[in-house]
Every structure is written in C-alpha cells, then in structure tokens.
Design a protein around this motif. Structure first.
Motif, PDB file in Angstrom:
ATOM      1  N   LEU A 187      22.395  61.629  11.560  1.00 24.56           N
ATOM      2  CA  LEU A 187      23.374  60.664  11.055  1.00 24.56           C
ATOM      3  C   LEU A 187      24.805  61.050  11.388  1.00 24.56           C
ATOM      4  N   LEU A 188      25.009  62.247  11.896  1.00 24.56           N
ATOM      5  CA  LEU A 188      26.364  62.727  12.173  1.00 24.56           C
ATOM      6  C   LEU A 188      26.839  62.228  13.540  1.00 24.56           C
ATOM      7  N   CYS A 189      28.154  62.156  13.655  1.00 30.92           N
ATOM      8  CA  CYS A 189      28.831  61.801  14.916  1.00 30.92           C
ATOM      9  C   CYS A 189      28.370  60.429  15.443  1.00 30.92           C
ATOM     10  N   THR A 190      28.154  59.523  14.539  1.00 27.88           N
ATOM     11  CA  THR A 190      27.838  58.132  14.892  1.00 27.88           C
ATOM     12  C   THR A 190      28.913  57.238  14.286  1.00 27.88           C
ATOM     13  N   LEU A 231      31.339  57.503  10.439  1.00 25.77           N
ATOM     14  CA  LEU A 231      32.782  57.444  10.216  1.00 25.77           C
ATOM     15  C   LEU A 231      33.120  56.900   8.830  1.00 25.77           C
ATOM     16  N   THR A 232      32.240  56.087   8.275  1.00 26.00           N
ATOM     17  CA  THR A 232      32.541  55.439   6.997  1.00 26.00           C
ATOM     18  C   THR A 232      31.634  55.925   5.867  1.00 26.00           C
ATOM     19  N   TYR A 279      25.374  71.138  13.911  1.00 28.70           N
ATOM     20  CA  TYR A 279      26.468  70.161  13.846  1.00 28.70           C
ATOM     21  C   TYR A 279      27.131  70.030  15.216  1.00 28.70           C
ATOM     22  N   LEU A 280      27.425  71.179  15.873  1.00 31.36           N
ATOM     23  CA  LEU A 280      28.050  71.148  17.199  1.00 31.36           C
ATOM     24  C   LEU A 280      27.109  70.516  18.231  1.00 31.36           C
ATOM     25  N   ALA A 281      25.813  70.844  18.131  1.00 28.50           N
ATOM     26  CA  ALA A 281      24.862  70.253  19.071  1.00 28.50           C
ATOM     27  C   ALA A 281      24.848  68.733  18.943  1.00 28.50           C
ATOM     28  N   GLN A 282      24.949  68.229  17.716  1.00 27.08           N
ATOM     29  CA  GLN A 282      24.996  66.784  17.506  1.00 27.08           C
ATOM     30  C   GLN A 282      26.293  66.190  18.042  1.00 27.08           C
ATOM     31  N   ALA A 283      27.408  66.961  17.888  1.00 27.49           N
ATOM     32  CA  ALA A 283      28.706  66.468  18.380  1.00 27.49           C
ATOM     33  C   ALA A 283      28.741  66.451  19.898  1.00 27.49           C
ATOM     34  N   LEU A 284      28.133  67.451  20.560  1.00 31.32           N
ATOM     35  CA  LEU A 284      28.163  67.520  22.016  1.00 31.32           C
ATOM     36  C   LEU A 284      27.120  66.612  22.656  1.00 31.32           C
ATOM     37  N   ARG A 285      26.217  66.087  21.854  1.00 30.56           N
ATOM     38  CA  ARG A 285      25.220  65.138  22.351  1.00 30.56           C
ATOM     39  C   ARG A 285      25.277  63.869  21.488  1.00 30.56           C
ATOM     40  N   GLY A 297      36.985  59.987  14.260  1.00 31.29           N
ATOM     41  CA  GLY A 297      35.903  60.953  14.353  1.00 31.29           C
ATOM     42  C   GLY A 297      36.413  62.378  14.376  1.00 31.29           C
ATOM     43  N   SER A 298      37.593  62.577  15.055  1.00 30.41           N
ATOM     44  CA  SER A 298      38.179  63.909  15.079  1.00 30.41           C
ATOM     45  C   SER A 298      38.561  64.359  13.679  1.00 30.41           C
ATOM     46  N   GLN A 299      39.172  63.471  12.917  1.00 30.90           N
ATOM     47  CA  GLN A 299      39.550  63.815  11.551  1.00 30.90           C
ATOM     48  C   GLN A 299      38.304  64.084  10.687  1.00 30.90           C
ATOM     49  N   LYS A 300      37.285  63.222  10.874  1.00 30.02           N
ATOM     50  CA  LYS A 300      36.053  63.391  10.104  1.00 30.02           C
ATOM     51  C   LYS A 300      35.379  64.723  10.432  1.00 30.02           C
ATOM     52  N   MET A 301      35.393  65.069  11.700  1.00 29.36           N
ATOM     53  CA  MET A 301      34.780  66.330  12.111  1.00 29.36           C
ATOM     54  C   MET A 301      35.530  67.510  11.519  1.00 29.36           C
ATOM     55  N   GLY A 302      36.843  67.431  11.498  1.00 28.93           N
ATOM     56  CA  GLY A 302      37.626  68.508  10.900  1.00 28.93           C
ATOM     57  C   GLY A 302      37.332  68.672   9.420  1.00 28.93           C
ATOM     58  N   GLN A 303      37.203  67.522   8.740  1.00 32.63           N
ATOM     59  CA  GLN A 303      36.888  67.582   7.311  1.00 32.63           C
ATOM     60  C   GLN A 303      35.494  68.180   7.074  1.00 32.63           C
TER      61      GLN A 303
END
Length: 721
Positions: free
Chosen positions: A535-538, A542-543, A584-590, A603-609
């Motif tokens: 469900l991450l990085c989709t 974001l919401t 988490y990083l694997a999901q972000a890079l894929r 998404g950048s802000q969400k990832m930082g949080q």
C-alpha cells in the motif's frame, strides 16, 4: 568381652593310653638279615636299625588317631611335623657310630644343614608307643600342660614345654636315646603336640576377639607375652637342623589368624540377611569394618600394646586386604551404570573418607596401605562406567525431548518468570550435566573430565535434533520461540562459565541454534506485515495513513521481545528495524504507480514523515540501530528537492552513510525524478567516482541496499540513456 576358654582337643593330653583291645606288637627280630635284591632302600634301612620299623608302624597308627583329634585349622600339621621328625631320626641314625667302632661326635654333613623355617615347623608331631606311656612334663602347681592351655595360661604352659624341650635336646646330645630312639620320638612329638595346641589356642583367641562375646584383655596380653617368649626361646634355626629348636613362627601364625578372621567377617557381611541391593550390602560391610576397627583401636590394641605388639597396624592391613578382596569380587559381578558407580563411590568416598571410622583420631591412613582396588581393576571399572554413562546420558537427552514434545502436543504455553518466557529445557540440561559431573568429580578428576566430554558430545547431538523437531511441529509460536531463545542463551552463558573449556566447542552450535529461532521469529513478523508494504508509495497512500497498521504489528511483535533475553531481544529488534526500512525503500524504488509534479512533492513529504515515524517508533521500542534513520529521509529529499543542484549533495550523503549502495540503486532513485540526460549523466558519474573511491562496502557490518533487488524498468533505462 570375656568368654570361657574353649576345651583343648583330646589329642593335646600328655598321656596317650593304649587303644582298648589293641594287641601288643610283636617284638622286633634280633639281628639283621640280608636284604634281597628286590627290597627297597627304605626296607634295608629299617632292617639295619633295631626297633625303627616297629616305631614307624606304631607312629603311623597313632598318627592316624591323633590326626582326627588335632587342630581343625590345619589338617596338614601332623603330616608336615612327621616329616620333620623322620628327618631328625634319620639324621640321628646316620650320626650313630658303626657297630664295633668308637664313639665320635656327630658332625652334620652337607645334607644335614638347618631346615628352611616354615609353617611345617608348627606341625603336629606327637607319637605314642603302644607299649610304653609317654613321659609327661612335670606339672606346675598341680596342673598339666593341657590344663594350662585349656585355662589360657599360655605362658606357664610354654615355660613347661620349654623346660622339657631343653631336657630332650640335652639328652639327645648325650646319646641317651641310642638304645631307645622311639622313646625320643615319643617325647619329642609330645612336646610338638602341645606346641601345636598352643598355636591352635592362639588362633582360637584371635577368632574370638571380635566375636559377640569377645576375649578378655588379660588373655590378649597373655597371648602377646607367649609369642614374645617363643621368639626369645627360638631366635633362629639351629645349625644342626634340630626340629625341636626350630622357631615356631607364632607371630606369623597370629598375623595369619588375624587375616583369616578379617576375611571371614568381611565375607559374611551382607550374606546373613541376604542383602539384595549392592548399596545395602556395602553399607553393611562398611558398618562391620567400622565397628570392628573401632573395637580393635579402643579395646584390643591397648591389651597388646604392653607386649609391644602392633595390633592396630596388623588388623588395619588385614581388614584392608579383606575389603579389597571382597570389593574385587563385587566388581566382577557389577552390572549397569548404577552398580558400577556405587562401587566407585563407596571405594573413593565412603571407605576412603577421613571420618570413615567415625572418630577424628581413627583414620585409615592411605600412605602405608596399598590401593583398595588394583589400578587395572579401577581403570576397568571407570571404563565400564563411562560406557554405560554415555548410553544413559543420551537416553536422558531423549527423555528431555520427549517431555518437550508432550508439552507441545498439550498446547501448553510457556510460563513467564521474572518477565521472561521460560522453558524447563535449560534447567533439565543443567541438572543433567551438573549431576553427572559432580558425581564423577567425587570419584576422580579424570572421570570428571571424561564425563564432561560425554555430556558435551551428547548435547552437541541433541541441539540440531531438538531444533529440527521443534520447527517441524505445530507448536511454533512467538512465546515458544522466545522461551527456547532464552533457554539456549542461558545454556551458552552458564555452561561456559561453570565448566570453562569443556563446552567451548558447543558455543558456536548454541549461537547458531539461537540464530535459527530468531530468524523464525522474524519470519512470523514478515509474514504479517509483508502485504501492508504494497500500500506504500501509491497514489492512495498519499491520502491515507497506510503506515500505522504496519507499525502496530511491529509494536505487538516488540511486546514478545520484551520477554526475551536482552542481548538476543536487541538483535532481533534491530533486525526487525532493518527489515522495515529495507522493505520500505524497496517499495519506494519499485513504485507501482509513477508520481509526477505535485504528487511527487507530496510523496516526498509523505516519505519523510514515514521515515521519521519509523525511526521514532523503533527508538521508542529500544532499537539501537540509529544508522538506519537517514536512509528513507535521504531518498525523500532527492525525490522532493526543488533546487536540482542540491540533489548531488543528498546523493553524496546517501552513498556516504550506506556504503553497500550500488549503481543500480542510484539509477532507480534518479529514475524517480526524470532530471534529464546531462544531469543524470553527471550525477551517475559522481556516484561512480564515490563508489570507486572505496566508499562502497559494508562498513561496520551494516547491510541495507545490498539486499534490495531493483529490476530494470523503462524509467531506469531512460535514465541510463
């Protein structure tokens, strides 16, 4: 302690009446006759000496009667004493001058040297003539020698016998018995029979000393004095080999009697009551030896001490030898680990104990005494014991496994003791090892070392079998895994500390088994949270707060770790921390969906949080893996940086913090931005320079990006172009 002196056998009476109805022997033939060529040499010698053949026949008949009444302790006494008497008579005949020649002093020839002193000198040598009563020693105070012996007036009896012996020796030297050699033989054997009676009475006194009635101290002192008197009267073998003056060796007879008494009493221990168990038999044996030696030291030794008799040392050695003989007999019949250990323990710790005799001043000195068991017997006992022990310890470990399996089948959850998951596995193993090592150490240091090796080898076989059986069972759960991690950790630390050097080889297997259980514990967490990473990085991410369900499961997992031993709990928690960041990083890079424009910035802000939330949560749970905190924020900064020239700075920080990053990871990160060919080329070149400069690797043992697989995609290919 007083007992009534036993009655001396009738053979010890000084008078030997004729047998009723026995006809007198025919008179010896006068003169000599020519011996035929077929006659034996012995017959020729009989014919040459008037009356010698008659004496021998009479001696044979009376000896047969006397043998039945002689001492029961040594049936061979009569036979051996007769041999000495006949030698003396032959010597007497050889020393006589020939008929018609003058008298000349007899000089012993080469064959007439002194006889070797032996037990034979104590033999019965009584002879009664069928025609003439033996001469009786002069009575003292109206008592015969036999009466004195019967009344245990041993010294008075010996003094009378010594006077008769002296008179007989003098008469023999003056050739008084030239015309009547049987008269000398009769009187000499009379003395010998009474000497034998004294020796038999000495043995009887020794046998009764430790009996239920005991023997009076005066009788023991009398025994010691008569032995000393005999030694003074017969200091050595006479030069002419005269058997009358040969030492009687009564001290040796006394020591032999002490040994026989000890052997008889030790052999009877445990037999009267039919002791079936070896432990009970040895307990009875120890009690008998203890009581007897206490009596010897407190009652018997003082009675002998006045005459300078080493009664304590003699009895101590006699009982030591008797116990050693009995123990070796028991060792031959011992079967099984328990019986072998009972024997070893009794010999080393019961009999060998300083307080075995129950008093501080009564000890079994180990220096002058030989080993209770011969070294080869002891070594064989230890070898047999260790062979049985190896099988027994392996069986004990099998029982421990079966006990744990029964708990798994009954779905019994591990207990929580002092805030930790607890399993009896470590206690069972500790008790098993400690019990056998302690028992072996009580026997000898060598047996203790051997037992330690057996336990270590058996535990080494047990660990992989237990691990395999448990992981294949249906009982695998966080509480059970935590309990066995604690158990193995306790075994590793405590066994190595308690038995340094013995279990060193098991440290690595224990660590490996613990690691397997930790890995299985993490696999449970991974199984629960892996679907949530999708469900991450989709765009929906974001919401939504998609991270919370995931972190809730992490917190629940950490609750189990709180009941695990701290070192292993910290390792597992850090591994869980690394797993969450890595996935988490694997999901972000894929990414499943590509974010552009405002969605990328969001998404950048969400990832930082999320990165901040992950770090805060694990720090709150106690994770010490702070090196993971920069990974997600650095990628978020690259993704959301508006000033493109600063992307290189973020990239350099990422590569510097995580040396295991590779070129494909940099490409995947840059593919998220679509910076353009020239800028991508410059950033890739800078990253390559940093990686080539030696920053790449796994510094500090930290691995993060190396385990992230980044498959080639269209965006990555475009970035490469």
């Amino acid at each position: 302690m007083l007992t009534t002196p036993r009655t001396v056998a009738a053979a010890l009476e000084l008078h030997s009446p004729k047998e009723p109805g026995e006809p007198p022997p025919p008179p010896p033939a006068q003169g000599t006759r020519r011996a035929s060529s077929g006659e034996a040499p012995s017959a020729q010698r009989e014919a040459l000496v008037p009356g010698l053949g008659t004496f021998r026949r009479a001696f044979s008949r009376v000896s047969q009667r006397a043998a039945g009444r002689a001492s029961e302790e040594d049936p061979g006494l009569l036979r051996r004493s007769s041999r000495f008497l006949l030698r003396s008579l032959r010597r007497y005949q050889d020393d006589r001058p020939a008929v018609g020649q003058g008298q000349a002093p007899a000089v012993p020839g080469p064959g007439h040297g002194p006889e070797e002193p032996s037990r034979a000198t104590d033999g019965v040598c009584r002879q009664a003539s069928p025609r003439e009563e033996p001469q009786e020693p002069e009575p003292e105070a109206g008592k015969s020698v036999a009466d004195l012996i019967t009344e245990w007036q041993l010294l008075a009896a010996f003094e009378q016998l010594q006077r008769l012996e002296t008179r007989l020796v003098a008469e023999k030297a003056s050739h008084t018995f030239e015309q009547d050699p049987t008269g000398f033989a009769r009187r000499a054997m009379d003395v010998c029979l009474h000497y034998d009676g004294l020796a038999a009475e000495i043995r009887a006194i020794v046998r009764g000393t430790l009996g239920p009635d005991g023997v009076a101290a005066d009788a023991l002192a009398e025994l010691a004095r008569v032995v000393r008197a005999e030694e003074e009267a017969h200091p050595g073998s006479p030069a002419d080999g005269d058997f009358l003056r040969t030492p009687r060796r009564w001290r040796q007879h006394w020591e032999d009697a002490v040994r026989r008494s000890a052997q008889e009493r030790v052999q009877r221990a445990g037999a009267a009551e039919g002791a079936s168990g070896l432990a009970r038999l040895l307990a009875e044996l120890g009690g008998l030896v203890r009581r007897d030696l206490q009596k010897v030291r407190l009652e018997v030794q003082p009675a002998y001490a006045a005459a300078g008799f080493p009664a304590w040392e003699t009895y101590l050695r006699a009982y030591h030898g008797a116990v050693a003989q009995r123990l070796q007999e028991l060792a031959r019949d011992a079967r099984g680990c328990e019986q072998l250990y009972i024997l070893l323990d009794w010999a080393a710790n019961v009999y060998g104990s300083p307080d075995f005799l129950g008093a501080p001043d009564l000890t079994l000195s180990t220096e002058p005494l030989p080993p209770l068991l011969a070294p080869e017997v002891w070594a064989q006992l230890e070898s047999d014991y260790t062979s049985f022990l190896e099988t027994k310890i392996a069986s004990c470990f099998e029982s421990i496994l079966q006990l744990e399996q029964s708990r798994w089948a009954a779905a019994v959850a591990p207990e929580v003791l002092q805030g930790r998951y607890h399993s009896s596995l470590s206690i069972d193993v500790h008790m098993l090892v400690a019990e056998h090592v302690k028992a072996a150490g009580a026997i000898s240091a060598e047996l203790e070392a051997t037992t330690l090796r057996i336990c270590a080898r058996a535990l080494g076989h047990f660990l992989p079998r237990f691990e395999k059986t448990f992981l294949e069972s249906e009982a695998v759960s966080e509480p059970h895994l935590g309990a066995y991690i604690n158990a193995f950790e306790e075994l590793r630390t405590s066994l190595l500390a308690r038995f340094p050097g013995a279990f060193t080889e098991l440290e690595q297997p224990l660590v490996a088994a613990t690691g397997v259980f930790q890995k299985r514990l993490l696999q449970g967490l991974q199984h629960d949270v892996q679907p949530l990473f999708r469900l991450l990085c989709t765009k929906a991410w974001l919401t939504q707060d998609a991270l919370r369900p995931l972190m809730d499961k992490v917190v629940a997992f950490a609750g189990h770790l709180e009941r695990v031993a701290p070192p292993r709990a910290q390792e597992t928690l850090q591994e869980a921390h690394r797993y969450v960041v890595r996935e988490y990083l694997a999901q972000a890079l894929r990414p499943r969906e590509r974010l552009r424009g405002a969605e990328r910035l969001t998404g950048s802000q969400k990832m930082g949080q999320d990165g901040q939330a992950i770090g805060d949560t694990f720090r709150g749970l106690g994770s010490e893996a702070t090196w993971l905190d920069l990974a997600i924020p650095c990628v978020a900064d690259i993704l959301g940086e508006t000033y493109k020239d600063d992307i290189q700075r973020h990239l350099e920080a990422l590569i510097g913090s995580y040396p295991d990053i590779r070129r494909e990871h940099v490409l995947a990160i840059l593919a998220l931005r679509r910076l353009g060919r020239r800028r991508n080329h410059r950033l890739l070149q800078r990253a390559q320079d940093l990686l080539s400069a030696g920053h790449a690797g796994t510094a500090g043992g930290h691995v993060l990006f190396a385990e992230i697989s980044v498959p080639a995609s269209v965006d990555v290919l475009i970035t490469c172009i």
